[in-house]
Design an enzyme around this catalytic site. Structure first.
Site, PDB file in Angstrom:
ATOM      1  N   GLU A 135       4.568 -19.784  28.153  1.00 19.65           N
ATOM      2  CA  GLU A 135       3.348 -19.698  28.963  1.00 19.65           C
ATOM      3  C   GLU A 135       3.449 -20.493  30.266  1.00 19.65           C
ATOM      4  OE1 GLU A 135      -0.218 -18.596  25.832  1.00 19.65           O
ATOM      5  OE2 GLU A 135       0.027 -20.698  26.389  1.00 19.65           O
ATOM      6  N   ASP A 247       1.078 -21.988  16.607  1.00 17.72           N
ATOM      7  CA  ASP A 247       1.265 -23.244  17.339  1.00 17.72           C
ATOM      8  C   ASP A 247       1.218 -24.434  16.390  1.00 17.72           C
ATOM      9  OD1 ASP A 247       1.417 -21.833  19.722  1.00 17.72           O
ATOM     10  OD2 ASP A 247      -0.734 -21.990  20.092  1.00 17.72           O
TER      11      ASP A 247
END
Length: 301
Positions: A135, A247
């Site tokens: 990201e 995550d």
């Protein structure tokens, strides 16, 4: 020390009875905001697992920045490597269905200003564990992988979100972590051989000399090393919201490696943490504490 080089977002979350089809509008039942971003999520997960964590990233000079970093501050994550950008703080627009599944659109904002020169803020040392994702700009990810190897540290690359142009980066990581869809896509890009996923994982490990970890949601985790193949079950749960589960897995996995756990034990602990993260809404608010993971693992035996 865990070093996370990655994204910091504020999540804007709407709950809906079901996810809309293309072009369809559905009525929402609830709206919340929560700190997010794959990098920040993994940093908080590692901190809640008991590790010392330093975050390298960027936020905007806007009203979202303080909320986006609030739980990291509460979790005692070192934010000295987080800079300010004139771009907006990154945001994720998330729809969560009643079955716990979700669709997400990410607006990178300040995350795109995390550049290779920022790796110096990581203060890398031998035996640190560095967590990375897709990201932030890929040139920064590659620079971090190279710097990690040069420092004698250990790299964990979470291959989400899928970016085909990142395929060649996987082999630079000591551990690549992908979900099943991502691995299948990268497998095609890398021309991995094998009739099924485990065979392609073994082919990857054999060709690269690295370890590949593939998360399967409720079906657990697979891992292929150059010398071994591991299968780890997930906890049996009824998911409320799967946002941030991957995550949480990565943060706990990195913390396990950092503490010296053998690979299988690190995977078992990370898989349990990822399962528990599905029991509450939101990404960071749902990340479990180490004591909760310990209790769940004790109860599962």
């Amino acid at each position: 020390m865990i070093i996370v080089v990655g994204s910091i977002n504020l999540d804007l979350i709407a709950n809906v009875d079901r996810l809309p089809a293309p072009g369809e509008t559905v009525r929402g039942s609830n709206f919340t905001t929560a700190p997010g971003g794959k990098g920040a999520n993994q940093a908080l997960a590692a901190a809640r697992a008991g590790a010392k964590v330093r975050m390298v990233g960027a936020v905007g000079k806007d009203s979202f920045a303080a909320e986006a970093t609030a739980l990291l501050r509460d979790g005692k994550v070192d934010l000295s490597g987080v800079g300010e950008s004139f771009a907006s703080t990154g945001t994720a627009l998330i729809l969560v269905g009643a079955d716990g599944e979700n669709v997400i659109a990410v607006v990178p904002g300040a995350n795109d200003s995390v550049l290779p020169a920022d790796i110096a803020k990581a203060l890398l040392k031998k035996n640190d564990v560095v967590l990375l994702q897709h990201e932030i700009p890929l040139q920064t990810v590659e620079a971090a992988l190279d710097a990690t190897r040069a420092a004698g540290a250990v790299s964990v690359l979470n291959t989400a979100p899928f970016r085909g142009e990142a395929s060649d980066l996987l082999a630079k990581a000591d551990y690549a972590v992908a979900n099943e869809t991502e691995f299948d896509l990268y497998g095609e890009a890398l021309s991995l051989a094998g009739r099924d996923r485990p065979a392609r994982m073994r082919d990857y490990a054999g060709k690269t000399g690295r370890t590949i970890v593939v998360t399967l949601g409720g079906d657990g985790v697979l891992a292929a090393t150059p010398d071994d193949f591991l299968t780890v079950p997930a906890l049996k749960i009824t998911p409320v919201d799967t946002v941030g589960a991957g995550d949480t897995f990565c943060g706990y996995f990195g913390a396990g490696l950092s503490s010296g756990l053998p690979l299988e034990q690190a995977l078992v602990r990370a898989a349990a943490a990822g399962s528990l993260a599905c029991l509450k809404p939101g990404a960071q608010p749902a990340i479990p504490l180490a004591k909760d993971v310990d209790a769940a693992l004790t109860g599962a035996r």
